[in-house]
Design a protein around this motif. Structure first.
Motif, PDB file in Angstrom:
ATOM      1  N   ILE A 133       0.839  -1.211   0.000  1.00  0.00           N
ATOM      2  CA  ILE A 133       0.000   0.000   0.000  1.00  0.00           C
ATOM      3  C   ILE A 133       0.868   1.253   0.000  1.00  0.00           C
ATOM      4  CG2 ILE A 133      -1.570   1.356   1.432  1.00  0.00           C
ATOM      5  CD1 ILE A 133      -2.943  -1.330   2.141  1.00  0.00           C
ATOM      6  N   LEU A 134       1.916   1.245   0.788  1.00  0.00           N
ATOM      7  CA  LEU A 134       2.818   2.400   0.810  1.00  0.00           C
ATOM      8  C   LEU A 134       3.509   2.576  -0.541  1.00  0.00           C
ATOM      9  CD1 LEU A 134       4.380   2.014   4.358  1.00  0.00           C
ATOM     10  CD2 LEU A 134       2.737   3.742   3.608  1.00  0.00           C
ATOM     11  N   VAL A 187       2.375   1.578  -3.484  1.00  0.00           N
ATOM     12  CA  VAL A 187       1.377   2.002  -4.460  1.00  0.00           C
ATOM     13  C   VAL A 187       1.060   3.489  -4.310  1.00  0.00           C
ATOM     14  CG1 VAL A 187      -1.079   1.789  -5.023  1.00  0.00           C
ATOM     15  CG2 VAL A 187       0.345  -0.262  -4.821  1.00  0.00           C
ATOM     16  N   SER A 188       0.950   3.942  -3.075  1.00  0.00           N
ATOM     17  CA  SER A 188       0.577   5.345  -2.850  1.00  0.00           C
ATOM     18  C   SER A 188       1.644   6.310  -3.342  1.00  0.00           C
ATOM     19  CB  SER A 188       0.301   5.584  -1.365  1.00  0.00           C
ATOM     20  OG  SER A 188       1.488   5.406  -0.596  1.00  0.00           O
ATOM     21  N   ASN A 189       2.865   5.813  -3.569  1.00  0.00           N
ATOM     22  CA  ASN A 189       3.945   6.665  -4.072  1.00  0.00           C
ATOM     23  C   ASN A 189       4.010   6.720  -5.589  1.00  0.00           C
ATOM     24  OD1 ASN A 189       5.017   7.533  -1.585  1.00  0.00           O
ATOM     25  ND2 ASN A 189       6.139   5.609  -1.323  1.00  0.00           N
ATOM     26  N   GLY A 215       1.653   7.911  -7.582  1.00  0.00           N
ATOM     27  CA  GLY A 215       0.967   9.087  -8.106  1.00  0.00           C
ATOM     28  C   GLY A 215       1.933  10.214  -8.402  1.00  0.00           C
ATOM     29  N   SER A 270      -3.300  10.314  -9.922  1.00  0.00           N
ATOM     30  CA  SER A 270      -3.566   9.808  -8.575  1.00  0.00           C
ATOM     31  C   SER A 270      -3.618   8.292  -8.605  1.00  0.00           C
ATOM     32  CB  SER A 270      -4.881  10.372  -8.036  1.00  0.00           C
ATOM     33  OG  SER A 270      -5.968   9.972  -8.847  1.00  0.00           O
ATOM     34  N   THR A 301      -4.671   5.541  -5.788  1.00  0.00           N
ATOM     35  CA  THR A 301      -5.252   5.534  -4.442  1.00  0.00           C
ATOM     36  C   THR A 301      -5.663   4.131  -4.014  1.00  0.00           C
ATOM     37  OG1 THR A 301      -6.160   7.734  -4.928  1.00  0.00           O
ATOM     38  CG2 THR A 301      -7.012   6.576  -2.988  1.00  0.00           C
ATOM     39  N   PRO A 302      -4.992   3.559  -2.999  1.00  0.00           N
ATOM     40  CA  PRO A 302      -5.484   2.307  -2.419  1.00  0.00           C
ATOM     41  C   PRO A 302      -6.820   2.570  -1.731  1.00  0.00           C
ATOM     42  CG  PRO A 302      -3.197   2.722  -1.804  1.00  0.00           C
ATOM     43  CD  PRO A 302      -3.724   3.992  -2.398  1.00  0.00           C
ATOM     44  N   THR A 303      -7.774   1.670  -1.917  1.00  0.00           N
ATOM     45  CA  THR A 303      -9.108   1.902  -1.359  1.00  0.00           C
ATOM     46  C   THR A 303      -9.524   0.758  -0.434  1.00  0.00           C
ATOM     47  OG1 THR A 303     -10.110   1.017  -3.383  1.00  0.00           O
ATOM     48  CG2 THR A 303      -9.834   3.401  -3.259  1.00  0.00           C
ATOM     49  N   ILE A 349      -7.370  -0.675  -5.950  1.00  0.00           N
ATOM     50  CA  ILE A 349      -6.674   0.561  -6.291  1.00  0.00           C
ATOM     51  C   ILE A 349      -7.475   1.297  -7.356  1.00  0.00           C
ATOM     52  CG2 ILE A 349      -4.559   1.565  -7.250  1.00  0.00           C
ATOM     53  CD1 ILE A 349      -3.188  -1.119  -6.399  1.00  0.00           C
TER      54      ILE A 349
END
Length: 373
Positions: free
Chosen positions: A210-211, A213-215, A217, A224, A226-228, A247
């Motif tokens: 998750i960390l 993936v969030s990087n 963007g 963007s 965004t993990p959901t 995501i």
């Protein structure tokens, strides 16, 4: 001589009557029987206004309607949908009503008003030869059964005009491309109290991913990632053997959309003996400004000729079927439908005074495209 705006203003009472019939025929996307009933009503209204019956196109149980007007090739695609996000029974708490110039009801803004505008605009044309009206029934689900149909009808047209609504009246010249992913993680279960060291904790692996993936963007490019939704574990005292998360990725241009796709599929596990499965990919290509600007300038000129206020433009993150028409290379103008707000929300509403002028603009734009593609 009666102006086009005045003609559409005279048609407004009938438009509101038609709209009430459509709104009070509930059509949640997930209920195919309800969508089929709505399609029958849409076909009835459209046949009366356009003078010809539509072709029913049923794909995977979902009902879509297509009017190909005239004998020649299609030149202008008018695109609408008749499904909504509102479940059956929503009329009890959100009835159709018009008060103080504001119309309310489930699906009125998104986008049954736009559909009524499309019918009345095409009916008002001096000649509609070369117009195709496509009304789909699964847009709110991401158009899984109608995408190929939309792309087929758009290919070769000089323009696609999308009757999605506008929160402030601005036409949508850009929509971000949408990609959907799921990352599935496999670890190994063990007793969290007795032998935690024997496990491979899928929750911890999910946290690492998750960390990462969030990087991916890039705010400077409007991207963007965004993990959901996150799911992991079974019981409090068990090291999780599996986890998964969804995501939502959005990008303004194809290059960024493909970059994110490549980097997501290149992710590797952090914990020894854990594994990843990456599913998904691009769902909608971007609607880029270059695909809309010429149509916007044409519409702006016509709005001036009609005596309407100057048109405004906007870029948005949400997708529509206009992403698909632009994706096959067809110039696309989106947001030509109702003016109001509250899409998918309790305050969904339409400004009644904007319906006739917007419909007049649609008539003028289609006619101009047919005459001078």
């Amino acid at each position: 001589m009666t102006s086009l705006v005045e003609r559409m203003q005279a048609a407004l009472p009938q438009m509101l009557t038609d709209l009430e019939r459509l709104v009070t025929c509930e059509s949640p996307s997930s209920d195919q029987a309800a969508v089929a009933r709505s399609a029958d009503l849409v076909a009835e209204l459209g046949t009366g206004l356009l003078g010809s019956a539509p072709e029913y196109v049923v794909v995977d149980g979902c009902t879509h309607l297509r009017w190909r007007l005239g004998d020649g090739p299609s030149r202008v695609l008018v695109l609408a949908h008749h499904d909504t996000v509102w479940p059956i029974g929503s009329l009890e708490s959100h009835p159709f009503v018009i008060e103080d110039g504001v119309l309310r009801g489930p699906g009125s803004f998104d986008m049954k008003t736009g559909l009524v505008m499309a019918f009345h605009a095409i009916a008002a044309l001096p000649a509609a030869d070369g117009v195709t009206l496509l009304v789909t029934g699964d847009e709110e689900l991401g158009s899984p059964s109608s995408r190929a149909l939309i792309e087929e009808e758009a290919a070769g047209c000089v323009a696609a005009l999308v009757l999605e609504a506008s929160a402030d009246g601005a036409l949508k010249l850009e929509r971000k491309g949408v990609s959907n992913y799921e990352i599935r993680i496999v670890g190994r279960a063990s007793h969290a109290g007795l032998e935690p060291e024997l496990g491979v904790n899928a929750s911890i692996e999910a946290a690492h991913q998750i960390l990462a993936v969030s990087n991916l963007g890039d705010a400077s490019r409007g991207t963007s990632v965004t993990p959901t939704v996150l799911t992991s574990g079974t019981t409090r005292n068990t090291v999780p053997a599996t986890a998964s998360f969804l995501i939502d990725a959005r990008a303004r241009d194809v290059e960024e959309q493909l970059r994110v796709d490549k980097e997501l599929h290149a992710l590797t596990p952090v914990l020894p003996e854990s594994s990843l499965e990456i599913l998904g990919g691009p769902n909608r290509p971007p609607l880029e400004r270059k695909m809309s600007i010429d149509l916007f300038e044409r519409a702006s000129r016509l709005a001036g000729d009609l005596g309407l206020p100057a048109l405004r433009e906007i870029s948005v993150g949400g997708g529509s079927d206009g992403n698909f028409t632009a994706g096959v290379g067809t110039p696309t103008l989106d947001g030509l439908g109702a003016v109001g707000g509250g899409a998918h929300a309790d305050d969904e509403h339409v400004v009644v005074a904007e319906i006739a002028p917007r419909t007049a603009l649609l008539v003028a734009l289609i006619d101009d495209l047919l005459d001078r593609p």
